[in-house]
Every structure is written in structure tokens, then in C-alpha cells.
Design an enzyme around this catalytic site. Structure first.
Site, PDB file in Angstrom:
ATOM      1  N   HIS A 144       0.837  -1.207   0.000  1.00  0.00           N
ATOM      2  CA  HIS A 144       0.000   0.000   0.000  1.00  0.00           C
ATOM      3  C   HIS A 144       0.870   1.255   0.000  1.00  0.00           C
ATOM      4  O   HIS A 144       0.663   2.178  -0.804  1.00  0.00           O
ATOM      5  CB  HIS A 144      -0.901  -0.051   1.242  1.00  0.00           C
ATOM      6  CG  HIS A 144      -1.704   1.184   1.505  1.00  0.00           C
ATOM      7  ND1 HIS A 144      -3.084   1.210   1.406  1.00  0.00           N
ATOM      8  CD2 HIS A 144      -1.341   2.434   1.906  1.00  0.00           C
ATOM      9  CE1 HIS A 144      -3.520   2.431   1.713  1.00  0.00           C
ATOM     10  NE2 HIS A 144      -2.476   3.185   2.032  1.00  0.00           N
ATOM     11  N   GLU A 145       1.883   1.294   0.869  1.00  0.00           N
ATOM     12  CA  GLU A 145       2.753   2.476   0.965  1.00  0.00           C
ATOM     13  C   GLU A 145       3.665   2.608  -0.256  1.00  0.00           C
ATOM     14  O   GLU A 145       3.930   3.713  -0.719  1.00  0.00           O
ATOM     15  CB  GLU A 145       3.583   2.414   2.248  1.00  0.00           C
ATOM     16  CG  GLU A 145       2.761   2.393   3.530  1.00  0.00           C
ATOM     17  CD  GLU A 145       1.793   3.563   3.637  1.00  0.00           C
ATOM     18  OE1 GLU A 145       2.129   4.662   3.153  1.00  0.00           O
ATOM     19  OE2 GLU A 145       0.685   3.371   4.181  1.00  0.00           O
ATOM     20  N   HIS A 148       1.694   4.265  -2.849  1.00  0.00           N
ATOM     21  CA  HIS A 148       1.711   5.723  -2.659  1.00  0.00           C
ATOM     22  C   HIS A 148       2.974   6.326  -3.296  1.00  0.00           C
ATOM     23  O   HIS A 148       2.920   7.359  -3.969  1.00  0.00           O
ATOM     24  CB  HIS A 148       1.697   6.066  -1.174  1.00  0.00           C
ATOM     25  CG  HIS A 148       0.333   6.085  -0.548  1.00  0.00           C
ATOM     26  ND1 HIS A 148      -0.733   6.744  -1.113  1.00  0.00           N
ATOM     27  CD2 HIS A 148      -0.120   5.552   0.622  1.00  0.00           C
ATOM     28  CE1 HIS A 148      -1.797   6.607  -0.329  1.00  0.00           C
ATOM     29  NE2 HIS A 148      -1.450   5.888   0.718  1.00  0.00           N
ATOM     30  N   GLU A 195      -6.156   6.801  -0.942  1.00  0.00           N
ATOM     31  CA  GLU A 195      -6.060   5.623  -0.084  1.00  0.00           C
ATOM     32  C   GLU A 195      -6.706   4.415  -0.750  1.00  0.00           C
ATOM     33  O   GLU A 195      -6.229   3.280  -0.606  1.00  0.00           O
ATOM     34  CB  GLU A 195      -6.721   5.910   1.267  1.00  0.00           C
ATOM     35  CG  GLU A 195      -5.902   6.782   2.186  1.00  0.00           C
ATOM     36  CD  GLU A 195      -4.591   6.123   2.565  1.00  0.00           C
ATOM     37  OE1 GLU A 195      -4.615   5.056   3.200  1.00  0.00           O
ATOM     38  OE2 GLU A 195      -3.536   6.669   2.207  1.00  0.00           O
TER      39      GLU A 195
END
Length: 362
Positions: A144-145, A148, A195
Site C-alpha cells: 500500500h505504501e 503511494h 487511499e
């Protein structure tokens, strides 16, 4: 397409051992939520935007942030939190992120993770998160990060953190605070959509929907999986979306405005929905946009896709406010009667001519 265990994988003994797909040259457009993607594509198309943006952001204390984490957190490496370091390199390998960003573990019982930085992204995870999640769940969070980072979200996230802090400092200046909070509100709205994009990136890295669901449930309810159920958790999202009247719809908007993240049940429902789409399956089959094609991306097409996505959401939504919008767009009559019925909860008051007392209308 090669799997993640092909090649030089001798240092990946701490990451999930099952074979997973690698997405060579994948563009973040492959997983970006339509609302997130349209905003980012428009910004990227503006000539010199990033240069001007960073120049205007020269006063931001990025160097201070880096020194703070270096001095008061634990930097992930082969010598410290080696299993997290393996997961980080693994996620960067799967999403083909050439430069592995530094990652820090910071002491905080609140489960959280973030990707910040103007010049280069930094990933920060809290001890609360490390202690809460198992390896499969943590792999999805690190993915997930990394998502980003690949999307370039860290720049805008850093701006958001800075402006939020600044708004608190100048809260005693009415006009100054109003202007800053307007920007913060807009950034928060974008970041909530980002997100959803990053959740998709986490799924592409972990390639285990159940692990992603477990991680979101744990963030919502703690380390009590034996007391939780994925189907029941997702039903909460359905109840949240469809429940109540127009007053509840307004309260939902007010509740989410101060947040940087969507509500956890909503994230879980959105991710499960995307995992069942043909778009996700095509990515898994190796058919996805490449970064080499980003410069040819059409802003118009991106906005068209975003508009189509919103229109579909409004049509399919069970939220009372969205239903009312659909009815109005479809030429439904007696708008006043609909509003009185939705807000008042009564079915006959609009047609009886009895205006009643204030208590009757409450």
C-alpha cells in the site's frame, strides 16, 4: 510474466513463500481509483507544475522530518527489522519501483503507516501496526505504501501534514485559518481517494484478498480475528451506505470531512469490489498500462472515466441522498414531498395539508 520468486530471491525468506506475479514497468494508472487518477493526471500534464510546486514548498521542514526519523526512530535494514526490509524490497520488486525508499519504525501504539517526502518518499510504520499484523497482512500494508510512492502521493501528503499543522498555529486568525482549511479540506478529499488507490496496490503486492481484508478488520477492531467475520464486516459497509434518511447522509459527510482516510469498512468493500472486476484480472494476466506510456495519457479520457465512475456510483448507491439525486435527475416529481418524507420519516404528511406542530416535524 515472471513470478516474484524468480531471479535473485535468496534474501526473501521472511516474505510470503507462495509465488506471486511481478508487474514490470507498471504504471500507477493501472490501480489508481478514477477520482484519484483524474486529479493526478491533470496535475502531471501541467508543464512545470512539480517544479513550481516544490519551489513554493521550499519552506517545508522536510530536512527536519528526515532528521527526526533518523534520530528518534529505527531505520529498517538488513540489521534492523530485517523481515520488514525483505517485505519492502519485495513490494518494490513486484511493482517495479527502481529505488527502494527508506523505511522507519516509530514508537506509537496507534496502528498507522504513511508515505511522506518531497524530493524522495519515506515510509513510516508504527510499532502498533507491526505488532498487530501478521506477515501476509503486513505485506499488503507495505505494498500500500509503495503504491503511494509509485503514484507520487508523498509530495501532496507532506503538504497536507504541513498545512494541517499550520492551520492549528494560526487558528486565532479567522481569515488566515479559513483559507488554509479550505486547502486542507480539498487535499483531504483527494487523499481519501488516494487511499483507495493504495489499497489496490497493496492487493497487487500481496495478491491475497483475504489477507487484505484481515488487515483492515484488525485496524478497525484490533487483534481479535477469532471474534470477527469478513462477511459480517462487509455487511457493516452495506448498512452504513444504505441506512438512515437524508439527515444521516449529511452526518456521513460531516463525519468524513476531518479524516484523511476513508472509513475502514468502506475501504474493505471497495477493495473487494475491485478485486472482482475484469480490470483486476487483466492486470493479473499481464495486461496493464506501462509507465513508458504515461506521457501519452489523455486528460480528457481520464476525466471521462472519472465522470463515468461517479455516475455509476450515484445510480447504484443505496444512500438516501444519492437516491434523491437520481430521482431528481430522472425528472421525479414532488421534490418537496420527497424531502419532507426523507427528513421527517412520515409517508402521509406531505399530502394531508396538515402542517402540524414543530414537535410533529422533528
Amino acid at each position: 510474466m515472471p513470478d516474484v520468486n524468480d531471479g535473485n530471491d535468496d534474501q526473501r525468506e521472511h516474505v510470503p513463500s507462495r509465488q506471486r506475479r511481478r508487474f514490470e514497468g507498471i504504471s500507477s494508472r493501472a490501480y489508481e481509483h478514477p477520482a484519484d487518477r483524474s486529479a493526478l493526471v491533470a496535475l502531471r500534464k501541467l508543464s512545470g507544475f512539480d517544479t513550481v510546486f516544490k519551489a513554493l514548498s521550499g519552506l517545508l521542514p522536510e530536512r527536519s522530518l528526515r532528521l527526526l526519523f533518523l534520530s528518534d526512530s529505527v531505520r529498517v535494514s538488513d540489521d534492523q527489522f530485517a523481515h520488514l526490509n525483505d517485505m519492502l524490497r519485495d513490494a518494490c520488486y513486484i511493482l517495479d519501483l527502481e529505488k527502494v525508499p527508506p523505511m522507519y519504525v516509530t514508537q506509537d501504539p496507534q496502528p498507522n503507516a504513511m508515505c511522506i517526502g518531497l524530493d524522495e518518499p519515506i515510509i513510516v510504520v508504527t510499532t502498533g501496526l507491526v505488532e498487530l499484523l501478521d506477515e501476509e497482512e503486513m505485506q499488503a500494508v507495505i505494498g500500500h505504501e509503495v503504491g503511494h510512492a509509485l503514484s507520487g502521493h508523498s509530495v501532496y501528503r507532506t503538504i497536507l501534514l504541513f498545512l494541517t499543522s499550520l492551520a492549528l498555529r494560526v487558528a486565532w486568525i479567522p481569515l488566515g485559518n479559513f483559507a488554509i482549511m479550505a486547502i486542507v479540506t480539498a487535499l483531504r478529499e483527494w487523499f481519501r481517494k488516494s487511499e483507495l488507490s493504495a489499497d489496490r496496490a497493496g492487493l497487487l503486492v500481496g495478491q491475497d484478498l483475504k489477507a487484505s481484508m484481515r488487515g483492515l478488520m484488525k485496524i478497525a477492531g484490533g487483534n481479535h480475528l477469532h471474534e470477527m467475520n469478513v462477511d459480517a464486516f462487509l455487511k457493516q459497509a452495506e448498512e452504513y451506505e444504505a441506512g438512515g434518511d437524508l439527515r444521516d447522509s449529511v452526518l456521513k459527510i460531516l463525519n468524513v470531512m476531518p479524516r484523511t482516510h476513508p472509513f475502514t469498512t468502506v475501504r474493505a468493500a471497495e477493495l473487494k469490489k475491485w478485486a472482482a472486476t475484469r480490470d483486476y484480472q487483466r492486470i493479473m494476466d499481464g495486461h496493464y498500462p506501462r509507465r513508458s506510456e504515461d506521457k501519452d495519457t489523455s486528460v480528457t479520457d481520464s476525466f471521462r472515466q472519472s465522470a463515468s465512475h461517479y455516475a455509476d456510483n450515484v445510480r447504484s448507491s443505496k444512500d438516501p441522498l444519492m437516491k434523491l439525486v437520481t430521482d431528481i435527475a430522472g425528472g421525479a416529481g414532488d421534490l418537496g414531498g420527497k424531502l419532507r418524507g426523507k427528513f421527517g420519516g412520515g409517508s402521509g404528511g406531505a399530502n394531508t395539508g396538515n402542517h402540524g406542530t414543530p414537535e410533529d416535524c422533528a
